[in-house]
Scaffold this active site. Structure first.
Site, mmCIF file in Angstrom:
data_model
loop_
_atom_site.group_PDB
_atom_site.id
_atom_site.type_symbol
_atom_site.label_atom_id
_atom_site.label_comp_id
_atom_site.label_asym_id
_atom_site.label_seq_id
_atom_site.Cartn_x
_atom_site.Cartn_y
_atom_site.Cartn_z
ATOM 1 C CB CYS A 73 -50.424 -40.996 1.416
ATOM 2 S SG CYS A 73 -51.103 -40.678 -0.185
ATOM 3 C CB CYS A 79 -47.836 -41.166 -5.430
ATOM 4 S SG CYS A 79 -47.607 -39.414 -5.655
ATOM 5 C CB CYS A 162 -52.565 -36.104 -2.271
ATOM 6 S SG CYS A 162 -51.033 -35.231 -1.924
ATOM 7 C CG ASP A 387 -34.422 -18.100 -2.579
ATOM 8 O OD1 ASP A 387 -34.079 -19.279 -2.754
ATOM 9 O OD2 ASP A 387 -35.543 -17.776 -2.119
ATOM 10 C CB CYS A 414 -34.636 -25.278 -3.452
ATOM 11 S SG CYS A 414 -34.343 -24.764 -5.131
HETATM 12 N N1 SAH Z 1 -36.800 -15.510 -3.255
HETATM 13 C C1 SAH Z 1 -38.081 -15.900 -3.775
HETATM 14 C C2 SAH Z 1 -38.026 -16.799 -4.989
HETATM 15 C C3 SAH Z 1 -37.004 -17.896 -5.031
HETATM 16 S S1 SAH Z 1 -37.215 -19.096 -6.291
HETATM 17 C C4 SAH Z 1 -38.928 -16.507 -2.681
HETATM 18 O O1 SAH Z 1 -38.437 -16.892 -1.632
HETATM 19 O O2 SAH Z 1 -40.139 -16.603 -2.863
HETATM 20 C C5 SAH Z 1 -36.161 -18.597 -7.554
HETATM 21 C C6 SAH Z 1 -36.707 -17.460 -8.402
HETATM 22 O O3 SAH Z 1 -35.705 -17.164 -9.374
HETATM 23 C C7 SAH Z 1 -37.964 -17.800 -9.200
HETATM 24 O O4 SAH Z 1 -38.929 -16.805 -8.945
HETATM 25 C C8 SAH Z 1 -37.507 -17.742 -10.668
HETATM 26 O O5 SAH Z 1 -38.503 -17.243 -11.532
HETATM 27 C C9 SAH Z 1 -36.324 -16.795 -10.604
HETATM 28 N N2 SAH Z 1 -35.291 -16.927 -11.642
HETATM 29 C C10 SAH Z 1 -34.877 -18.055 -12.263
HETATM 30 N N3 SAH Z 1 -33.843 -17.792 -13.090
HETATM 31 C C11 SAH Z 1 -33.596 -16.463 -12.997
HETATM 32 C C12 SAH Z 1 -32.641 -15.588 -13.597
HETATM 33 N N4 SAH Z 1 -31.747 -16.046 -14.452
HETATM 34 N N5 SAH Z 1 -32.658 -14.286 -13.266
HETATM 35 C C13 SAH Z 1 -33.584 -13.816 -12.372
HETATM 36 N N6 SAH Z 1 -34.508 -14.602 -11.762
HETATM 37 C C14 SAH Z 1 -34.519 -15.901 -12.067
#
Ligand code: SAH
Length: 488
Positions: A73, A79, A162, A387, A414
């Site tokens: 890139c 960037c 990009c 998650d 993540c």
């Molecule tokens: N499992 C989903 C999203 C994961 S990202 C997927 O794979 O697509 C994390 C998510 O947690 C986001 O959508 C965010 O809005 C939500 N989030 C963040 N803090 C939170 C909380 N305190 N209670 C419930 N959800 C929450």
């Protein structure tokens, strides 16, 4: 080492995500961000933290052996988006795998199986979402639209070349930037809180090739007249795109924080959402709902998660932090019931529509903070999927999650350092990490996802768990964990 002085040394180690340990021989060592193991770098000591020197990178003097390719890139040098483009994909993967393994190895008590890293099917043009910012590249320079300059809070680099997004994004970016320059619209100055143009948000699905474009501005009436957004719409519709342009939105945001949010959404054309397909299921995605940004990578992440979850026949599964309900719906066909909890209401609404679309009638989605919602759920879970966002699970919420006493938890993260912190409490409460792996959802950047499978064999196992850190009593108090969390 002294503050304000420049030093030269070799990067001997890298810790997640990009903190290099630089050895300067007798002069000592420093932590310098944005480096790659093996590089010889020049840096200036910018601060001292608990006796350690923290340096700011000035120059890479000698490349690392891992840097075996030319960046693809043209914006790479400036960037702030990608950091690993000088490494072949194989080397990027190896480096990420090593970092995740090291974090898990030091966080996991006892033996576990580390299964390695899974590559993203696409190294380039993989993103299904991008948030570009309006600004200028140099003070009072021409209008720019793109990403923040490396290590800069203010400067924006126009990224119309990009490479982690498809050509359609580049065309839309150029079209919007040309138009805004022609109309002489000012960008929003986030410190002074004045101006007009804030962000350009683009979503383009990989599998279904649908596109959604949103221009985010303040509510300034005068500039709005000057902008004549309907004329931009015509230009966007005339572009020769590979994807179908399904919606163009004008979002008003007068909020002070530098994040994309909506006080009001005006539909200039089409719909406010698009659809993506993953693992044979269809998902409705609106502008603000969370959706994994790499669709083909997400299929790997979710397949791996499904494998870790294992048999769910006749079971109730909780999908906590469920976003648009992707994981819940992947599990629903093989479970008795799935309950998703998500804080963004729009995402919950989308999740319900998605479940309907996919003919799944055994999913329930609850809007709210996991910390509060879990108190009121009537169903008893057999398996819990976590998650959470980058900061991990709130320690008080994690305590409640542990109190459900399920045998299996699958934790998708993540940010592995947050995962490591949460593993501390989970293990102190009797959970064992069985296995873990990484999935590269973000090629060319420092980011990477990880998944672990935890099991709780017997209610008494708490006393058998050896906690290497903390109080040595097998349990770490909540406040101690919350305090420690700050260091990540
Ligand atoms: N499992 C989903 C999203 C994961 S990202 C997927 O794979 O697509 C994390 C998510 O947690 C986001 O959508 C965010 O809005 C939500 N989030 C963040 N803090 C939170 C909380 N305190 N209670 C419930 N959800 C929450």
């Amino acid at each position: 080492m002294k503050k304000g002085i420049e030093y030269t040394g070799k990067v001997v180690e890298l810790s997640f995500p990009n903190k290099g340990k630089v050895d300067c021989g007798e002069e000592g060592t420093a932590i310098v961000k944005g480096t790659i193991p093996g590089q010889t770098v020049r840096f200036v000591v910018s601060k001292k933290r608990s006796g350690n020197s923290i340096g700011r990178l000035k120059k890479v003097i000698d490349k690392s052996r891992l840097e075996d390719v030319q960046p693809q890139c043209p914006h790479f040098q400036f960037c702030g988006g990608c950091a690993y483009q000088t490494m072949s994909y194989v080397n990027q993967i190896k480096l990420k795998e090593k970092m995740i393994k090291e974090i898990l190895d030091s966080a996991v008590v006892g033996d576990y199986q580390f299964e390695g890293i899974w590559k993203s099917p696409m190294q380039w043009e993989y993103r299904n979402k991008m948030e570009f910012s309006f600004g200028d590249e140099v003070k009072d320079g021409p209008l720019a639209l793109g990403m923040h300059k490396r290590n800069s809070f203010h400067d924006i680099v126009t990224v119309n070349q990009c490479q982690i997004v498809d050509e359609d994004y580049r065309k839309v970016l150029d079209c919007v930037l040309d138009y805004c320059r022609e109309k002489e619209l000012p960008f929003y100055r986030k410190l002074k809180h004045e101006g007009y143009l804030r962000h350009l948000l683009v979503r383009r699905t990989t599998m279904t090739k649908q596109m959604l474009v949103a221009i985010v501005t303040t509510s300034d009436k005068e500039y709005e007249e000057q902008a004549q957004w309907d004329n931009l719409l015509k230009k966007l519709q005339a572009l020769n795109l590979n994807a179908k342009l399904c919606g163009v939105l004008h979002i008003i945001n007068d909020g002070l924080a530098d994040v994309v949010q909506s006080d009001e959404t005006r539909v200039l054309f089409g719909e406010e959402y698009i659809y993506e397909e993953l693992l044979g299921l269809r998902f409705k995605i609106s502008v603000f709902s969370f959706f994994q940004t790499n669709s083909s990578g997400a299929e790997i992440l979710y397949s791996k998660a499904r494998e870790y979850i294992g048999d769910t026949k006749d079971m109730t599964v909780f999908d906590l932090y469920s976003g648009t309900g992707t994981i819940a719906q992947i599990i629903a066909p093989v479970a008795q019931k799935v309950v998703g909890v998500e804080i963004v209401e729009e995402a919950v609404r989308a999740a319900r529509v998605n479940a309907e679309l996919n003919g799944l009638h055994n999913c329930e989605f609850i809007a709210g903070d996991v910390l509060e919602v879990v108190d009121g759920i009537k169903d008893k879970p057999d398996i819990i999927i976590l998650d959470p966002p980058r900061d991990g699970v709130n320690p008080k919420a994690l305590k409640k999650i542990i109190d459900f006493g399920v045998e299996k938890i699958v934790y998708i993260s993540c940010k592995p350092t947050s995962l490591a912190r949460d593993l501390e409490m989970l293990q102190a409460q009797g959970y064992r990490v069985e296995k873990g792996c990484a999935v590269d959802m973000f090629p060319n950047t420092v980011h990477v996802e990880s998944i672990v499978l935890l099991s709780h064999k017997s209610p008494d196992s708490t006393i058998n768990v050896k906690v290497e850190f903390g109080e040595g009593k097998g349990k770490v108090p909540l406040d101690v964990i919350a305090e420690r969390a700050k260091k990540y």
